[in-house]
Design a protein around this motif. Sequence first.
Motif, PDB file in Angstrom:
ATOM      1  N   LYS A  36       0.831  -1.201   0.000  1.00 46.43           N
ATOM      2  CA  LYS A  36       0.000   0.000   0.000  1.00 46.43           C
ATOM      3  C   LYS A  36       0.871   1.260   0.000  1.00 46.43           C
ATOM      4  N   LYS A  61      -5.233  -6.029  -3.463  1.00 42.91           N
ATOM      5  CA  LYS A  61      -6.021  -5.735  -2.257  1.00 42.91           C
ATOM      6  C   LYS A  61      -5.633  -6.669  -1.108  1.00 42.91           C
ATOM      7  N   SER A  62      -5.447  -7.944  -1.410  1.00 41.18           N
ATOM      8  CA  SER A  62      -5.053  -8.917  -0.382  1.00 41.18           C
ATOM      9  C   SER A  62      -3.686  -8.582   0.199  1.00 41.18           C
ATOM     10  N   GLU A  64      -2.360  -5.571   0.300  1.00 40.75           N
ATOM     11  CA  GLU A  64      -2.468  -4.315   1.042  1.00 40.75           C
ATOM     12  C   GLU A  64      -3.147  -4.493   2.395  1.00 40.75           C
ATOM     13  N   THR A  65      -4.070  -5.429   2.490  1.00 36.11           N
ATOM     14  CA  THR A  65      -4.755  -5.674   3.763  1.00 36.11           C
ATOM     15  C   THR A  65      -4.051  -6.738   4.598  1.00 36.11           C
ATOM     16  N   LYS A  66      -2.928  -7.234   4.082  1.00 35.16           N
ATOM     17  CA  LYS A  66      -2.091  -8.238   4.771  1.00 35.16           C
ATOM     18  C   LYS A  66      -2.788  -9.592   4.926  1.00 35.16           C
ATOM     19  N   ARG A  67      -3.830  -9.837   4.111  1.00 33.63           N
ATOM     20  CA  ARG A  67      -4.450 -11.163   4.119  1.00 33.63           C
ATOM     21  C   ARG A  67      -3.531 -12.182   3.466  1.00 33.63           C
TER      22      ARG A  67
END
Length: 94
Positions: A36, A61-62, A64-67
């Motif tokens: 991010k 997105k994954s 960036e959200t650390k998933r």
Amino acid sequence: MSIFNELQTSLEEAISIKHGKAQASRTTRHEVADVKAIRAALHVSQAEFAKAMGTSVDTVKSWETKRRNPTGLAAKVLATIQDNPAYFSELSSH
């Protein structure tokens, strides 16, 4: 020593380490890139970033959200971009 013997010895060592009978001779850790922050510094959208990286927006997105953490070539490319943001321009032009 043959390749088979080297592999066998290596696997036996790994099993010993896993069972706590031996200590690992080395541990390698890699810093996980802050996707991010990299993207924000580049002033690009998730879609633009995903296209340049050759991945989906959902993957970005994954990250960036650390998933999920980037691995393999993606992790190396991100580390390169983090060290040299100008590399992104070159990457996105292909």
